[in-house]
Design a protein around this motif. Structure first.
Motif, PDB file in Angstrom:
ATOM      1  N   HIS A 241       0.820  -1.218   0.000  1.00 17.67           N
ATOM      2  CA  HIS A 241       0.000   0.000   0.000  1.00 17.67           C
ATOM      3  C   HIS A 241       0.856   1.271   0.000  1.00 17.67           C
ATOM      4  CE1 HIS A 241      -3.749   2.132   0.529  1.00 17.67           C
ATOM      5  NE2 HIS A 241      -3.150   2.887   1.417  1.00 17.67           N
ATOM      6  N   ARG A 242       1.950   1.245   0.723  1.00 21.28           N
ATOM      7  CA  ARG A 242       2.778   2.447   0.843  1.00 21.28           C
ATOM      8  C   ARG A 242       3.663   2.684  -0.381  1.00 21.28           C
ATOM      9  NH1 ARG A 242       6.928   4.178   5.666  1.00 21.28           N
ATOM     10  NH2 ARG A 242       7.585   6.100   4.690  1.00 21.28           N
ATOM     11  N   TYR A 243       4.224   1.616  -0.943  1.00 22.16           N
ATOM     12  CA  TYR A 243       5.217   1.795  -1.989  1.00 22.16           C
ATOM     13  C   TYR A 243       4.748   1.399  -3.390  1.00 22.16           C
ATOM     14  CZ  TYR A 243       8.552   2.607   1.745  1.00 22.16           C
ATOM     15  OH  TYR A 243       9.200   3.125   2.834  1.00 22.16           O
ATOM     16  N   LEU A 244       4.081   0.265  -3.540  1.00 19.68           N
ATOM     17  CA  LEU A 244       3.762  -0.242  -4.872  1.00 19.68           C
ATOM     18  C   LEU A 244       2.451   0.293  -5.431  1.00 19.68           C
ATOM     19  CD1 LEU A 244       4.859  -2.178  -7.053  1.00 19.68           C
ATOM     20  CD2 LEU A 244       3.414  -3.946  -6.034  1.00 19.68           C
ATOM     21  N   ARG A 245       1.423   0.319  -4.616  1.00 23.55           N
ATOM     22  CA  ARG A 245       0.098   0.725  -5.101  1.00 23.55           C
ATOM     23  C   ARG A 245       0.085   2.139  -5.680  1.00 23.55           C
ATOM     24  NH1 ARG A 245      -5.108  -1.605  -3.883  1.00 23.55           N
ATOM     25  NH2 ARG A 245      -6.768  -0.099  -4.233  1.00 23.55           N
ATOM     26  N   PRO A 246       0.762   3.128  -5.088  1.00 25.28           N
ATOM     27  CA  PRO A 246       0.758   4.465  -5.711  1.00 25.28           C
ATOM     28  C   PRO A 246       1.383   4.474  -7.110  1.00 25.28           C
ATOM     29  CG  PRO A 246       1.501   4.614  -3.443  1.00 25.28           C
ATOM     30  CD  PRO A 246       1.431   3.156  -3.779  1.00 25.28           C
ATOM     31  N   VAL A 247       2.380   3.632  -7.330  1.00 22.26           N
ATOM     32  CA  VAL A 247       3.044   3.580  -8.634  1.00 22.26           C
ATOM     33  C   VAL A 247       2.160   2.879  -9.661  1.00 22.26           C
ATOM     34  CG1 VAL A 247       5.029   2.628  -9.887  1.00 22.26           C
ATOM     35  CG2 VAL A 247       5.351   3.700  -7.653  1.00 22.26           C
ATOM     36  N   LEU A 248       1.575   1.760  -9.275  1.00 24.20           N
ATOM     37  CA  LEU A 248       0.750   0.980 -10.194  1.00 24.20           C
ATOM     38  C   LEU A 248      -0.636   1.579 -10.407  1.00 24.20           C
ATOM     39  CD1 LEU A 248       1.367  -2.670  -8.919  1.00 24.20           C
ATOM     40  CD2 LEU A 248       2.629  -1.418 -10.673  1.00 24.20           C
ATOM     41  N   GLY A 249      -1.175   2.180  -9.375  1.00 27.33           N
ATOM     42  CA  GLY A 249      -2.568   2.615  -9.394  1.00 27.33           C
ATOM     43  C   GLY A 249      -3.437   1.522  -8.798  1.00 27.33           C
TER      44      GLY A 249
ATOM     45  N   ASP B 173      -2.181   4.120 -15.257  1.00 20.80           N
ATOM     46  CA  ASP B 173      -2.253   5.534 -15.612  1.00 20.80           C
ATOM     47  C   ASP B 173      -0.931   6.202 -15.267  1.00 20.80           C
ATOM     48  OD1 ASP B 173      -2.862   8.164 -16.131  1.00 20.80           O
ATOM     49  OD2 ASP B 173      -4.338   8.361 -14.513  1.00 20.80           O
ATOM     50  N   PRO B 174      -0.078   6.456 -16.258  1.00 22.56           N
ATOM     51  CA  PRO B 174       1.228   7.052 -15.962  1.00 22.56           C
ATOM     52  C   PRO B 174       1.129   8.450 -15.357  1.00 22.56           C
ATOM     53  CG  PRO B 174       0.905   6.870 -18.325  1.00 22.56           C
ATOM     54  CD  PRO B 174      -0.246   6.175 -17.670  1.00 22.56           C
ATOM     55  N   ASP B 175       0.042   9.159 -15.630  1.00 30.75           N
ATOM     56  CA  ASP B 175      -0.119  10.497 -15.062  1.00 30.75           C
ATOM     57  C   ASP B 175      -0.376  10.464 -13.560  1.00 30.75           C
ATOM     58  OD1 ASP B 175       0.280  11.681 -17.538  1.00 30.75           O
ATOM     59  OD2 ASP B 175      -1.860  11.651 -18.029  1.00 30.75           O
ATOM     60  N   ALA B 176      -0.895   9.355 -13.061  1.00 32.49           N
ATOM     61  CA  ALA B 176      -1.163   9.226 -11.623  1.00 32.49           C
ATOM     62  C   ALA B 176       0.037   8.659 -10.862  1.00 32.49           C
ATOM     63  CB  ALA B 176      -2.374   8.322 -11.402  1.00 32.49           C
ATOM     64  N   ASN B 177       1.037   8.194 -11.582  1.00 33.27           N
ATOM     65  CA  ASN B 177       2.221   7.611 -10.961  1.00 33.27           C
ATOM     66  C   ASN B 177       3.067   8.717 -10.334  1.00 33.27           C
ATOM     67  OD1 ASN B 177       4.716   6.453 -10.396  1.00 33.27           O
ATOM     68  ND2 ASN B 177       4.760   5.236 -12.263  1.00 33.27           N
ATOM     69  N   PRO B 178       3.295   8.664  -9.019  1.00 39.55           N
ATOM     70  CA  PRO B 178       4.078   9.726  -8.365  1.00 39.55           C
ATOM     71  C   PRO B 178       5.536   9.769  -8.809  1.00 39.55           C
ATOM     72  CG  PRO B 178       3.600   7.979  -6.817  1.00 39.55           C
ATOM     73  CD  PRO B 178       2.832   7.665  -8.058  1.00 39.55           C
ATOM     74  N   LEU B 179       6.038   8.691  -9.413  1.00 38.43           N
ATOM     75  CA  LEU B 179       7.416   8.713  -9.918  1.00 38.43           C
ATOM     76  C   LEU B 179       7.548   9.572 -11.170  1.00 38.43           C
ATOM     77  CD1 LEU B 179       8.490   4.973  -9.498  1.00 38.43           C
ATOM     78  CD2 LEU B 179       8.975   6.903  -7.989  1.00 38.43           C
ATOM     79  N   ASN B 180       6.447   9.795 -11.856  1.00 42.42           N
ATOM     80  CA  ASN B 180       6.476  10.591 -13.076  1.00 42.42           C
ATOM     81  C   ASN B 180       6.328  12.067 -12.755  1.00 42.42           C
ATOM     82  OD1 ASN B 180       6.802   8.343 -14.652  1.00 42.42           O
ATOM     83  ND2 ASN B 180       4.624   8.044 -14.930  1.00 42.42           N
ATOM     84  N   ARG B 181       7.203  12.538 -11.951  1.00 45.85           N
ATOM     85  CA  ARG B 181       7.254  13.939 -11.546  1.00 45.85           C
ATOM     86  C   ARG B 181       8.688  14.408 -11.679  1.00 45.85           C
ATOM     87  NH1 ARG B 181       2.775  12.137 -10.706  1.00 45.85           N
ATOM     88  NH2 ARG B 181       1.181  12.772  -9.267  1.00 45.85           N
ATOM     89  N   CYS B 182       8.896  15.651 -11.432  1.00 43.15           N
ATOM     90  CA  CYS B 182      10.251  16.199 -11.429  1.00 43.15           C
ATOM     91  C   CYS B 182      10.978  15.680 -10.186  1.00 43.15           C
ATOM     92  CB  CYS B 182      10.199  17.731 -11.414  1.00 43.15           C
ATOM     93  SG  CYS B 182      11.816  18.501 -11.393  1.00 43.15           S
ATOM     94  N   THR B 183      12.135  15.045 -10.408  1.00 42.68           N
ATOM     95  CA  THR B 183      12.905  14.491  -9.305  1.00 42.68           C
ATOM     96  C   THR B 183      14.377  14.923  -9.428  1.00 42.68           C
ATOM     97  OG1 THR B 183      13.438  12.452 -10.490  1.00 42.68           O
ATOM     98  CG2 THR B 183      11.448  12.433  -9.118  1.00 42.68           C
ATOM     99  N   THR B 184      15.081  14.764  -8.353  1.00 42.08           N
ATOM    100  CA  THR B 184      16.527  14.981  -8.391  1.00 42.08           C
ATOM    101  C   THR B 184      17.191  13.681  -7.982  1.00 42.08           C
ATOM    102  OG1 THR B 184      16.468  15.847  -6.146  1.00 42.08           O
ATOM    103  CG2 THR B 184      16.425  17.452  -7.933  1.00 42.08           C
TER     104      THR B 184
END
Length: 157
Positions: A36-44, A138-149
Motif C-alpha cells: 500500500h505504501r510503496y507499490l500501489r501508488p506507482v501501479l494505481g 495511468d502514468p499520469d497518476a504515478n508519483p514517480l512521473n514527476r520532477c525528481t533529483t
C-alpha cells in the motif's frame, strides 16, 4: 487480507543472505502495508487489484514481487534489529559480537531505499513501454512521473 506475496516468498526474496528467519517473522499486515505504501501508488489501484486477482503473473514475478519484498524489508528492518520484551526494548547481543552501531543501520536503510526506488522505476518504465498490455495503468497518476533529483540531476519524466 490479500497480498501479492506470502511471508515465505518475501523472506526468500528480501533476505537472500542465508540467515534463517522463521516465516512468522513477517505478518500479512507487513506485506499489505508495504504494498500500500510503496507499490500501489506507482501501479494505481486498478492495476494493483488486477495483480491481486492473479492476472499478469509474469509482471508480478519479474517486477512487482522484488519491489514488495524489498519494501517489506525496509519497513520491518528496524523491528528486526530490536526486540520488545517485558523488560523493554532490547538490541540482540551474543557472546561472539555486539549489535551494530547506529551509522551502519542507517546506511543499510538508505541503501535499501535507493534499491527500492530503482526497482519501482524499473517497473514503472516497463508499464509505460507496454501500454496495450496494461490499459488500467495511468502514468499520469504515478508519483514517480514527476520532477525528481536523482544523483544531483534534475529529471522530468
Amino acid at each position: 487480507m490479500k497480498t501479492l506475496l506470502s511471508a515465505a516468498q518475501v523472506l526468500r526474496l528480501a533476505f537472500p543472505e542465508g540467515g534463517y528467519l522463521p516465516p512468522d517473522t513477517l505478518a500479512e499486515a507487513d506485506i499489505a502495508a508495504a504494498e500500500h505504501r510503496y507499490l500501489r501508488p506507482v501501479l494505481g489501484a486498478a492495476l494493483h487489484e488486477r495483480l491481486l486477482a492473479g492476472e499478469a503473473a509474469d509482471f508480478t514475478a519479474d517486477y512487482a514481487a522484488p519491489c514488495v519484498a524489498l519494501a517489506v524489508r525496509l519497513l520491518v528492518g528496524r523491528r528486526l534489529d530490536l526486540r520488545s520484551t517485558r523488560l523493554g526494548t532490547l538490541a540482540p547481543k551474543s557472546d561472539r559480537g555486539a549489535p551494530p552501531a547506529e551509522a551502519p543501520l542507517c546506511g543499510r536503510q538508505r541503501t535499501l531505499r535507493l534499491e527500492l526506488h530503482a526497482l519501482l522505476w524499473r517497473a514503472s518504465e516497463y508499464l509505460a513501454a507496454h501500454p496495450a498490455e496494461y490499459p488500467d495503468y495511468d502514468p499520469d497518476a504515478n508519483p514517480l512521473n514527476r520532477c525528481t533529483t536523482d544523483g544531483g540531476l534534475v529529471q522530468v519524466r
